[in-house]
Scaffold this motif. Structure first.
Motif, mmCIF file in Angstrom:
data_model
loop_
_atom_site.group_PDB
_atom_site.id
_atom_site.type_symbol
_atom_site.label_atom_id
_atom_site.label_comp_id
_atom_site.label_asym_id
_atom_site.label_seq_id
_atom_site.Cartn_x
_atom_site.Cartn_y
_atom_site.Cartn_z
ATOM 1 N N MET A 1 0.850 -1.161 0.000
ATOM 2 C CA MET A 1 0.000 0.000 0.000
ATOM 3 C C MET A 1 0.899 1.228 0.000
ATOM 4 N N ARG A 2 0.535 2.206 -0.795
ATOM 5 C CA ARG A 2 1.307 3.446 -0.849
ATOM 6 C C ARG A 2 0.464 4.586 -0.320
ATOM 7 N N LEU A 3 1.124 5.522 0.240
ATOM 8 C CA LEU A 3 0.451 6.700 0.767
ATOM 9 C C LEU A 3 0.922 7.903 -0.031
ATOM 10 N N PHE A 4 -0.024 8.569 -0.689
ATOM 11 C CA PHE A 4 0.304 9.755 -1.464
ATOM 12 C C PHE A 4 -0.216 10.976 -0.729
ATOM 13 N N SER A 5 0.586 11.989 -0.665
ATOM 14 C CA SER A 5 0.098 13.227 -0.058
ATOM 15 C C SER A 5 0.485 14.385 -0.958
ATOM 16 N N GLY A 6 -0.417 15.306 -1.062
ATOM 17 C CA GLY A 6 -0.176 16.479 -1.891
ATOM 18 C C GLY A 6 0.391 17.591 -1.043
ATOM 19 N N MET A 7 0.014 18.807 -1.395
ATOM 20 C CA MET A 7 0.510 19.962 -0.657
ATOM 21 C C MET A 7 -0.083 20.006 0.742
ATOM 22 N N ASN A 8 -1.336 19.601 0.876
ATOM 23 C CA ASN A 8 -1.970 19.594 2.189
ATOM 24 C C ASN A 8 -1.953 18.187 2.756
ATOM 25 N N ASN A 9 -1.538 18.072 3.974
ATOM 26 C CA ASN A 9 -1.499 16.756 4.598
ATOM 27 C C ASN A 9 -2.888 16.249 4.954
ATOM 28 N N GLN A 10 -3.883 17.126 4.979
ATOM 29 C CA GLN A 10 -5.224 16.674 5.333
ATOM 30 C C GLN A 10 -5.851 15.836 4.220
ATOM 31 N N TYR A 11 -5.368 16.011 3.001
ATOM 32 C CA TYR A 11 -5.887 15.226 1.880
ATOM 33 C C TYR A 11 -4.871 14.151 1.529
ATOM 34 N N THR A 12 -5.134 12.976 1.955
ATOM 35 C CA THR A 12 -4.248 11.872 1.608
ATOM 36 C C THR A 12 -5.049 10.852 0.821
ATOM 37 N N ARG A 13 -4.414 10.276 -0.124
ATOM 38 C CA ARG A 13 -5.076 9.280 -0.960
ATOM 39 C C ARG A 13 -4.282 7.992 -0.871
ATOM 40 N N ARG A 14 -4.979 6.938 -0.610
ATOM 41 C CA ARG A 14 -4.321 5.645 -0.535
ATOM 42 C C ARG A 14 -4.657 4.861 -1.788
ATOM 43 N N GLU A 15 -3.668 4.294 -2.384
ATOM 44 C CA GLU A 15 -3.872 3.446 -3.546
ATOM 45 C C GLU A 15 -3.327 2.067 -3.231
ATOM 46 N N VAL A 16 -4.116 1.105 -3.552
ATOM 47 C CA VAL A 16 -3.693 -0.269 -3.334
ATOM 48 C C VAL A 16 -3.351 -0.848 -4.696
ATOM 49 N N PHE A 17 -2.157 -1.314 -4.827
ATOM 50 C CA PHE A 17 -1.738 -1.947 -6.074
ATOM 51 C C PHE A 17 -1.940 -3.445 -5.911
ATOM 52 N N CYS A 18 -2.684 -4.008 -6.821
ATOM 53 C CA CYS A 18 -3.097 -5.392 -6.632
ATOM 54 C C CYS A 18 -2.094 -6.408 -7.158
ATOM 55 N N ARG A 19 -1.240 -6.052 -8.037
ATOM 56 C CA ARG A 19 -0.216 -6.928 -8.606
ATOM 57 C C ARG A 19 -0.735 -8.329 -8.886
ATOM 58 N N ASN A 20 -0.351 -9.316 -8.111
ATOM 59 C CA ASN A 20 -0.710 -10.710 -8.385
ATOM 60 C C ASN A 20 -2.207 -10.959 -8.263
ATOM 61 N N THR A 21 -2.859 -10.284 -7.339
ATOM 62 C CA THR A 21 -4.282 -10.516 -7.125
ATOM 63 C C THR A 21 -5.078 -10.158 -8.373
ATOM 64 N N CYS A 22 -4.777 -9.024 -8.989
ATOM 65 C CA CYS A 22 -5.486 -8.623 -10.210
ATOM 66 C C CYS A 22 -5.231 -9.631 -11.327
ATOM 67 N N HIS A 23 -3.996 -10.047 -11.450
ATOM 68 C CA HIS A 23 -3.662 -11.022 -12.490
ATOM 69 C C HIS A 23 -4.401 -12.336 -12.248
ATOM 70 N N ASP A 24 -4.452 -12.764 -10.990
ATOM 71 C CA ASP A 24 -5.144 -14.013 -10.657
ATOM 72 C C ASP A 24 -6.636 -13.910 -10.953
ATOM 73 N N LEU A 25 -7.243 -12.783 -10.594
ATOM 74 C CA LEU A 25 -8.669 -12.603 -10.873
ATOM 75 C C LEU A 25 -8.941 -12.585 -12.369
ATOM 76 N N LYS A 26 -8.109 -11.871 -13.100
ATOM 77 C CA LYS A 26 -8.276 -11.807 -14.553
ATOM 78 C C LYS A 26 -8.137 -13.205 -15.154
ATOM 79 N N HIS A 27 -7.133 -13.930 -14.718
ATOM 80 C CA HIS A 27 -6.902 -15.281 -15.221
ATOM 81 C C HIS A 27 -8.090 -16.198 -14.884
ATOM 82 N N PHE A 28 -8.612 -16.084 -13.663
ATOM 83 C CA PHE A 28 -9.761 -16.888 -13.246
ATOM 84 C C PHE A 28 -10.955 -16.637 -14.159
ATOM 85 N N TRP A 29 -11.300 -15.363 -14.393
ATOM 86 C CA TRP A 29 -12.474 -15.050 -15.206
ATOM 87 C C TRP A 29 -12.263 -15.399 -16.672
#
Length: 83
Positions: A1-29
Motif C-alpha cells: 500500500m502506498r500513501l500519497f500526499s499532496g501539498m496539504n497533509n489533510q488530503y491523503t489518498r491511498r492506492e492499493v496496487f493489486c499486482r498478483n491478485t489482479c492477475h489471478d482474478l483476470k486469469h480466473f475469469w
C-alpha cells in the motif's frame, strides 16, 4: 500500500496496487469465460448433428402442405388435372 500526499497533509489518498491478485482474478475469469464458451459451442455442435432438427423440419413441411391443401382445395384439383 502506498500513501500519497499532496501539498496539504489533510488530503491523503491511498492506492492499493493489486499486482498478483489482479492477475489471478483476470486469469480466473478468462478461464471461466473460456469454459462457458466451450460448453456453448459443444452444445451447438451436438444439436447441429442431431436428427431431431431434421425430423422437425420434415414434419413442419408436411403440416404446411396439409394445411395448404385443406385451405385451397381448388389448387389440389388443378394439380391433379395438370399432372
Amino acid at each position: 500500500m502506498r500513501l500519497f500526499s499532496g501539498m496539504n497533509n489533510q488530503y491523503t489518498r491511498r492506492e492499493v496496487f493489486c499486482r498478483n491478485t489482479c492477475h489471478d482474478l483476470k486469469h480466473f475469469w478468462e478461464r471461466e469465460i473460456g469454459k462457458q464458451t466451450y460448453y456453448r459451442e459443444s452444445e451447438e455442435r451436438r444439436l447441429g448433428r442431431s436428427a431431431l432438427r431434421k425430423l422437425r423440419e420434415e414434419w413442419k413441411q408436411r403440416l404446411e402442405t396439409k394445411l395448404r391443401l385443406r385451405n385451397n382445395p381448388e389448387d389440389t384439383e388443378k394439380r391433379t388435372n395438370v399432372g
